[in-house]
Design an enzyme around this catalytic site. Structure first.
Site, mmCIF file in Angstrom:
data_model
loop_
_atom_site.group_PDB
_atom_site.id
_atom_site.type_symbol
_atom_site.label_atom_id
_atom_site.label_comp_id
_atom_site.label_asym_id
_atom_site.label_seq_id
_atom_site.Cartn_x
_atom_site.Cartn_y
_atom_site.Cartn_z
ATOM 1 N N CYS A 115 46.441 31.403 41.518
ATOM 2 C CA CYS A 115 46.539 31.919 40.147
ATOM 3 C C CYS A 115 45.129 31.999 39.579
ATOM 4 C CB CYS A 115 47.498 31.099 39.280
ATOM 5 S SG CYS A 115 46.960 29.429 38.870
ATOM 6 N N ARG A 135 50.249 27.853 37.171
ATOM 7 C CA ARG A 135 51.219 28.495 38.061
ATOM 8 C C ARG A 135 51.082 28.074 39.519
ATOM 9 N NH1 ARG A 135 49.665 34.333 36.007
ATOM 10 N NH2 ARG A 135 47.715 33.175 35.823
ATOM 11 N N ASP A 179 50.945 34.347 32.800
ATOM 12 C CA ASP A 179 50.210 33.102 32.593
ATOM 13 C C ASP A 179 50.781 32.388 31.369
ATOM 14 O OD1 ASP A 179 48.389 31.041 32.353
ATOM 15 O OD2 ASP A 179 46.625 32.342 32.512
#
Length: 156
Positions: free
Chosen positions: A10, A16, A124
């Site tokens: 990520c 994540r 995000d």
């Protein structure tokens, strides 16, 4: 039998990708699948930081313990070590393909490729509230389930 190796990517490696890492480890253990898992970032801005406390809290709420984690940036050697390099967004995947040494770009995949119900990016959650972390976790969970099914099929 060779143990598959998966690297989740990520932006900063604090939300994540560590969530995907913890989820795959947890689910693979329960399924009796041996897998080497790690996570990394495209950016180096969070290097050395632990997972975001909101990601840890959402994982814990669902019975998943986050492993000890220290954010790191993806390295060229990762393309040799890992069989699957899984980005959370199309932008991550594009950056990874640019970084990939010759002959390794085929290892790059978007997480939602592995989910039957989802497509596109895992947004995000860092800029959002608790609900953003819940939604990101749900998308990651479905993608990890699909990836684990693929890994199980390849190790049979």
């Amino acid at each position: 039998m060779i143990q598959p190796a998966v690297l989740f990517i990520c932006t900063g490696n604090i939300c994540r990708s560590p969530t995907a890492h913890a989820l795959l480890l947890h689910k693979a253990r329960r399924a009796g699948v041996l897998v080497d898992v790690d996570s990394a970032a495209i950016s180096d801005e969070e290097r050395g930081n632990p997972p975001d406390p909101r990601s840890v809290a959402e994982a814990r709420r669902r019975g998943i313990e986050m492993h000890a984690h220290c954010a790191r940036q993806v390295r060229s050697s990762d393309f040799e070590r890992f069989d699957w390099i899984v980005g959370m967004t199309a932008q991550h995947c594009a950056a990874l393909r640019r970084l990939a040494p010759a002959g390794t770009a085929h290892k790059v995949h978007l997480l939602t490729e592995f989910s039957e119900d989802d497509e596109g990016d895992v947004p995000d959650p860092w800029y959002g509230g608790r609900q953003a972390f819940v939604e990101a976790f749900d998308l990651i969970d479905r993608g990890v389930d699909g990836l684990l099914s693929k890994l199980q099929a390849k190790t049979r």
